[in-house]
Design a protein around this motif. Structure first.
Motif, short mmCIF file in Angstrom:
data_model
loop_
_atom_site.label_atom_id
_atom_site.label_comp_id
_atom_site.label_asym_id
_atom_site.label_seq_id
_atom_site.Cartn_x
_atom_site.Cartn_y
_atom_site.Cartn_z
N SER A 182 0.84 -1.19 0.00
CA SER A 182 0.00 0.00 0.00
C SER A 182 0.88 1.24 0.00
CB SER A 182 -0.90 0.01 1.24
OG SER A 182 -1.44 1.30 1.46
N LEU A 183 0.41 2.30 -0.64
CA LEU A 183 1.14 3.57 -0.64
C LEU A 183 1.10 4.26 0.72
CD1 LEU A 183 0.27 5.13 -4.12
CD2 LEU A 183 2.22 3.69 -3.48
N TYR A 184 0.31 3.73 1.64
CA TYR A 184 0.26 4.29 2.99
C TYR A 184 1.33 3.69 3.91
CZ TYR A 184 -4.22 6.64 2.14
OH TYR A 184 -5.20 7.47 1.66
N GLN A 185 1.98 2.64 3.49
CA GLN A 185 2.96 2.00 4.36
C GLN A 185 4.16 2.92 4.58
OE1 GLN A 185 3.15 -1.66 1.99
NE2 GLN A 185 2.44 -2.81 3.77
N LEU A 186 4.56 3.04 5.84
CA LEU A 186 5.65 3.93 6.22
C LEU A 186 6.97 3.18 6.25
CD1 LEU A 186 3.77 5.70 9.15
CD2 LEU A 186 4.35 6.73 6.95
N ASP A 187 8.04 3.91 5.99
CA ASP A 187 9.39 3.36 6.10
C ASP A 187 10.02 3.78 7.42
OD1 ASP A 187 11.92 2.18 4.79
OD2 ASP A 187 12.55 4.22 5.32
N LEU A 188 10.25 5.09 7.59
CA LEU A 188 10.74 5.71 8.82
C LEU A 188 12.17 5.34 9.18
CD1 LEU A 188 7.54 5.39 11.09
CD2 LEU A 188 8.22 7.27 9.58
N LYS A 189 12.88 4.69 8.27
CA LYS A 189 14.30 4.41 8.48
C LYS A 189 15.17 5.40 7.73
CE LYS A 189 13.66 -0.57 9.27
NZ LYS A 189 12.18 -0.56 9.20
N THR A 190 14.92 5.54 6.45
CA THR A 190 15.68 6.51 5.66
C THR A 190 14.77 7.53 4.98
OG1 THR A 190 15.62 5.09 3.68
CG2 THR A 190 17.50 4.84 5.19
N ARG A 191 13.47 7.25 4.94
CA ARG A 191 12.51 8.15 4.30
C ARG A 191 11.15 7.96 4.96
NH1 ARG A 191 13.70 4.35 -0.07
NH2 ARG A 191 12.03 2.79 -0.20
N LEU A 192 10.18 8.77 4.54
CA LEU A 192 8.85 8.71 5.14
C LEU A 192 8.09 7.47 4.72
CD1 LEU A 192 6.52 9.98 6.76
CD2 LEU A 192 5.90 11.26 4.70
N LEU A 193 7.88 7.30 3.39
CA LEU A 193 7.04 6.21 2.88
C LEU A 193 7.88 5.05 2.37
CD1 LEU A 193 4.36 8.24 0.87
CD2 LEU A 193 4.20 7.39 3.22
N LYS A 194 7.39 3.85 2.54
CA LYS A 194 8.07 2.67 2.02
C LYS A 194 8.11 2.71 0.50
CE LYS A 194 8.10 -2.38 2.42
NZ LYS A 194 7.45 -3.56 3.07
N TYR A 195 7.01 3.16 -0.11
CA TYR A 195 6.91 3.29 -1.57
C TYR A 195 6.67 4.77 -1.88
CZ TYR A 195 6.02 -1.64 -0.71
OH TYR A 195 6.11 -2.93 -0.26
N PRO A 196 7.71 5.52 -2.23
CA PRO A 196 7.61 6.98 -2.31
C PRO A 196 6.78 7.51 -3.47
CG PRO A 196 9.79 6.24 -2.99
CD PRO A 196 9.09 5.04 -2.46
N CYS A 197 5.48 7.44 -3.27
CA CYS A 197 4.50 8.07 -4.15
C CYS A 197 3.35 8.48 -3.25
CB CYS A 197 4.02 7.10 -5.23
SG CYS A 197 2.70 7.76 -6.28
N SER A 198 2.92 9.71 -3.32
CA SER A 198 1.94 10.21 -2.36
C SER A 198 0.63 9.44 -2.41
CB SER A 198 1.67 11.69 -2.61
OG SER A 198 0.72 12.17 -1.68
N TYR A 199 0.16 9.06 -1.24
CA TYR A 199 -1.13 8.40 -1.09
C TYR A 199 -2.29 9.32 -1.47
CZ TYR A 199 -0.57 11.09 3.19
OH TYR A 199 -0.32 12.11 4.09
#
Length: 441
Positions: free
Chosen positions: A359-376
């Motif tokens: 999902s585009l809502y999944q967060l990364d929070l390690k090196t960037r905000l989103l796991k899949y960098p495309c705005s939800y």
């Protein structure tokens, strides 16, 4: 434009006429302060239609039954009615809003949000502030009067800031980072920073409370600025870093939550500017089409084809939108970030999901905000209701970028494998994609 329309009967050559029109449609005119109040937008006169206006109608007809709580009034039922979670709470303690006189470091203003709505609450005030990213009008502002349980649209009180150069002269939302004095007033001569996901972390969240773990990252939150003996302004970014308990700053019993979760802050940073770019894509397309209509009428042209000048204006707004939407200039996290509420878990569980559960809502929070960098927010009504010409442009360019056809420097930071993953997620979760997307999938 009014001058042109009143003098259009002048007998000039076609080339000179087009030159005159294009001169009148220069960027200076297009971005004039009050353009959104004129055709084709007519912001103040237009009637918004969104989740807040639907609730406004129900309240006016006394169709809701809410229980007023002792400290927070109707805040909780208002949030529930708008689909906003308590875990989204962020706290700003500077006097930089409509109710600034009531706000201080010991009485911060709480903000709550979802994909479309923002709600502001100040303890002791009978007014709750509500704004919404309206699909056709951009940011629209309301106050909820708790004494009479009514929502009222605000225009004049808001546009001096929310329709200014800070929002590119379009109704928009603002996140500011300031140097706060002990009483909550911003130290104006120190300047301020508009905040989005591209902002360096050392310039974010001045005048805000921030709860969470963020390692070596340093921001401006939780700290007060001081003026030293040499009249220099100092703000210690180390003293209040990695704070998980905000209990020493304010009376949490007057709020729905004791937190100002750093993950919610990061999402809020991205989303506010994304909403503004959605509004800009909408407005600029409508401006361009309206201006072309004037030209076509002047030349007695009934062509349905877009002029090159119109295409360029749509492309300019579209490329700004795409670069931000795909996080091409996102500020990298120096290490993992952890919040203090359930915000990150709830946000990451949201969908739609593809067949692999992505999902585009999944967060990364390690090196960037989103796991899949495309705005939800590609799933938002504001995106879905963009003018056809802008949507066609965005879908074509987005497909070119994600499929690897576009190898330009602007998108060089994006990795081919990640682009392919985002492409797959969108093909399986976005219903209105053009056919050439589905053929590629």
């Amino acid at each position: 434009l009014e001058f042109f329309q009143s003098n259009i009967t002048m007998k000039v050559g076609v080339a000179n006429l087009i030159g005159l029109i294009l001169g009148l449609l220069s960027p200076v005119v297009v971005q004039a302060e009050d353009r959104f109040e004129r055709m084709p937008i007519q912001y103040s006169q237009s009637k918004p239609n969104n989740v807040v206006t639907l609730l406004q109608a129900k309240l006016a007809n006394d169709e809701v039954e809410w229980v007023r709580e002792s400290c927070t009034g109707y805040l909780r039922p208002l949030l529930k009615a708008l689909g906003v979670g308590v875990e989204t709470q962020t706290l700003v303690f500077t006097k930089t809003s409509l109710q600034g006189r009531l706000i201080s470091p010991s009485r911060p203003r709480a903000l709550y949000f979802n994909d479309n709505v923002y709600v502001g609450y100040v303890p002791g005030s009978h007014l709750l502030e509500v704004s919404v990213a309206d699909p056709s009008m951009g940011a629209v502002f309301f106050t909820f009067d708790q004494n009479v349980r009514r929502l009222k649209r605000n225009v004049s009180d808001c546009m001096s800031c929310h329709g200014s150069s800070r929002t590119d002269y379009k109704p928009g939302h603002l996140l500011r980072s300031v140097y706060p004095a002990e009483d909550g007033h911003p130290i104006l001569r120190a300047g301020s920073h508009l905040t989005n996901h591209e902002s360096p972390y050392e310039k974010r969240w001045g005048g805000w409370y921030v709860s969470g773990r963020h390692g070596i990252m340093r921001h401006m939150g939780n700290a007060l600025a001081k003026i030293d003996d040499d009249d220099a302004i100092d703000l210690n970014r180390n003293s209040e870093a990695n704070t998980v308990d905000l209990g020493n700053y304010f009376n949490a019993a007057r709020y729905l939550s004791a937190h100002s979760d750093i993950v919610a802050m990061l999402v809020q940073d991205h989303q506010v500017h994304m909403h503004n770019l959605l509004a800009a894509a909408n407005y600029e397309t409508r401006y361009a089409l309206y201006d072309q209509q004037i030209i076509d009428n002047a030349l007695d042209s009934n062509s349905s084809r877009l002029r090159q000048s119109t295409r360029r204006r749509i492309a300019s707004a579209g490329e700004k939108f795409l670069r931000y939407m795909l996080f091409t200039e996102e500020a990298s996290l120096p290490n993992e970030v952890r919040g203090t509420t359930t915000f990150s878990e709830k946000f990451s569980r949201r969908g739609p999901h593809d067949r692999e559960g992505r999902s585009l809502y999944q967060l990364d929070l390690k090196t960037r905000l989103l796991k899949y960098p495309c705005s939800y927010l590609i799933y938002s009504e504001a995106f879905d209701q963009l003018p056809v010409q802008m949507k066609e442009y965005l879908y074509r360019r987005l497909w070119e970028i994600l499929s690897g056809q576009d190898q330009s420097d602007e998108y060089a930071r994006l990795k081919p494998s990640m682009n392919r993953t985002i492409l797959e997620i969108l093909i399986q979760t976005k219903d209105d994609l053009p056919e050439y997307w589905k053929l590629d999938g």
